[in-house]
Design an enzyme around this catalytic site. Structure first.
Site, short mmCIF file in Angstrom:
data_model
loop_
_atom_site.label_atom_id
_atom_site.label_comp_id
_atom_site.label_asym_id
_atom_site.label_seq_id
_atom_site.Cartn_x
_atom_site.Cartn_y
_atom_site.Cartn_z
N ARG A 101 -1.85 -3.69 -2.33
CA ARG A 101 -2.78 -2.87 -1.55
C ARG A 101 -3.96 -2.49 -2.42
O ARG A 101 -3.79 -2.14 -3.59
CB ARG A 101 -2.06 -1.59 -1.07
N ARG A 104 -4.66 9.95 -4.76
CA ARG A 104 -3.88 10.16 -3.54
C ARG A 104 -2.81 11.23 -3.77
O ARG A 104 -2.53 12.05 -2.88
CB ARG A 104 -3.23 8.84 -3.09
N LYS A 119 8.62 6.43 2.37
CA LYS A 119 8.66 6.87 3.78
C LYS A 119 8.81 5.66 4.70
O LYS A 119 9.64 5.66 5.61
CB LYS A 119 7.37 7.61 4.17
N ARG A 161 -0.79 14.92 8.00
CA ARG A 161 -1.09 15.04 6.58
C ARG A 161 -1.97 16.25 6.29
O ARG A 161 -2.29 16.50 5.13
CB ARG A 161 -1.84 13.80 6.12
N ARG A 187 4.27 -2.03 -5.96
CA ARG A 187 4.40 -2.44 -4.56
C ARG A 187 3.74 -3.80 -4.32
O ARG A 187 2.63 -4.05 -4.78
CB ARG A 187 3.74 -1.37 -3.68
P1 AMP Z 1 -0.58 5.36 3.64
O1 AMP Z 1 -0.25 3.93 3.96
O2 AMP Z 1 0.22 6.34 4.43
O3 AMP Z 1 -0.57 5.63 2.16
O4 AMP Z 1 -2.10 5.58 4.13
C1 AMP Z 1 -3.16 4.82 3.60
C2 AMP Z 1 -4.45 5.58 3.78
O5 AMP Z 1 -4.74 5.75 5.18
C3 AMP Z 1 -4.46 7.00 3.22
O6 AMP Z 1 -4.74 7.04 1.84
C4 AMP Z 1 -5.58 7.64 4.04
O7 AMP Z 1 -6.86 7.22 3.59
C5 AMP Z 1 -5.35 7.02 5.41
N1 AMP Z 1 -4.41 7.83 6.21
C6 AMP Z 1 -3.17 7.48 6.64
N2 AMP Z 1 -2.62 8.47 7.37
C7 AMP Z 1 -3.53 9.47 7.39
C8 AMP Z 1 -3.56 10.77 7.99
N3 AMP Z 1 -2.51 11.24 8.70
N4 AMP Z 1 -4.67 11.51 7.81
C9 AMP Z 1 -5.74 11.06 7.14
N5 AMP Z 1 -5.78 9.86 6.54
C10 AMP Z 1 -4.69 9.06 6.67
#
Ligand code: AMP
Length: 286
Positions: free
Chosen positions: A221, A232, A66, A143, A177
């Site tokens: 990460r 996840r 994304k 989400r 990554r």
């Molecule tokens: P990402 O980089 O999008 O994988 O996000 C990393 C982490 O941030 C996720 O695993 C969640 O813990 C938190 N996170 C990011 N976006 C959201 C969202 N829209 N709602 C809830 N938690 C989020």
């Protein structure tokens, strides 16, 4: 038109901001009844940028790409790429009052509460608008159905791009990554070569290796371990798949199966979006 201005108009409360509006949406809907949707304009992929800058959402499982494709598109469309995961990581790095609570949630692969995430997003949108930003590509938001309802209540989303890859590739991409700790560049050391089986096509993705000046500064990460990525993915299926249905039922979802790495996928994505961009063909192969 700016989201905050549109918000002010739609709510007719001149002193409200997107922040207070989104919070009032949450607090006034504690019984979780669906929020009443605003009217939506038809989907126009060839929207004239002078009309209004695009307001798009990128959906897809962790590791699907994304961020990669959203940031390439924002460069083309002149809108900011806003990734809620980045906002969460910035908050974590700031060691602010939320940091320890967030770190536990993120490192378990769980979702942050809707309230916290909307607070972070609202602040980011407000900061952008004060700098004259208009439009956006949201990455990683919404989400949950609740987040989608709140977003729908405050603004019109034009298009939702749903990126898809099979689970084996998603896991390999998350584990491969790497991020440059200095410039923030995103790379991937995984070489994904999935053989086609029983009529299903194979998939090849070359690694996206860092330039020499980043190579010694790569970090991973903390939530990209196998156990956390699997959690996840499970949470995506439980909480975020319904968001795909939410937008599908509104005729806004563009499904896009990634055919391979960036060189194969980027031109096809542009085609699917009816975007012509010749000069970029070379950099797509980089
Ligand atoms: P990402 O980089 O999008 O994988 O996000 C990393 C982490 O941030 C996720 O695993 C969640 O813990 C938190 N996170 C990011 N976006 C959201 C969202 N829209 N709602 C809830 N938690 C989020």
């Amino acid at each position: 038109m700016a989201v905050v201005n549109r918000l002010l108009r739609s709510t007719a409360t001149p002193s409200s901001s997107i922040l207070s509006k989104t919070f009032s949406s949450i607090t006034s809907n504690t019984d979780r009844r669906p929020l009443s949707p605003l009217s939506h304009s038809a989907l126009h992929l060839r929207r004239d940028p002078k009309d209004r800058n695009v307001q798009w959402v990128f959906l897809g499982c962790p590791g699907v790409g994304k961020g990669t494709y959203a940031s390439r598109l924002t460069a083309l469309l002149g809108v900011p790429h806003i990734a809620t995961g980045d906002l969460v990581r910035e908050e974590l790095a700031s060691s602010g009052p939320l940091a320890s609570q967030l770190s536990e949630i993120v490192n378990q692969g769980k979702l942050v509460s809707d309230e916290i995430i909307i607070n972070l997003l609202s602040k980011r949108l407000e900061a952008g608008e004060s700098k004259g930003e208009t439009g956006f590509i949201l990455d990683g938001f919404p989400r949950t159905i609740r987040q989608a309802e709140i977003l729908e209540d405050v603004t019109d989303i034009d298009l939702v791009v749903n990126l898809k890859l099979n689970e084996e590739a998603l896991l390999a991409k998350c584990l491969g990554r790497r991020i440059c700790s200095e410039c923030g560049g995103n790379y991937n050391v995984a070489c994904i070569d999935i053989k086609g089986e029983n009529g299903s096509p194979g998939m090849y993705m070359a690694p996206l290796l860092p330039p020499p000046h980043c190579a010694s500064k790569l970090i991973t990460r903390s939530d990209d371990t196998e156990a956390v990525v699997k959690e996840r993915l499970r949470i995506y299926n439980e909480m975020s798949l319904p968001v795909e249905d939410f937008y599908r039922s509104r005729g806004k979802l563009l499904e896009f199966d990634l055919p391979g790495g960036i060189p194969e996928s980027w031109p096809k994505l542009l085609q699917a979006l009816n975007l012509d961009y010749h000069e970029d063909k070379q950099s797509a192969a980089a």
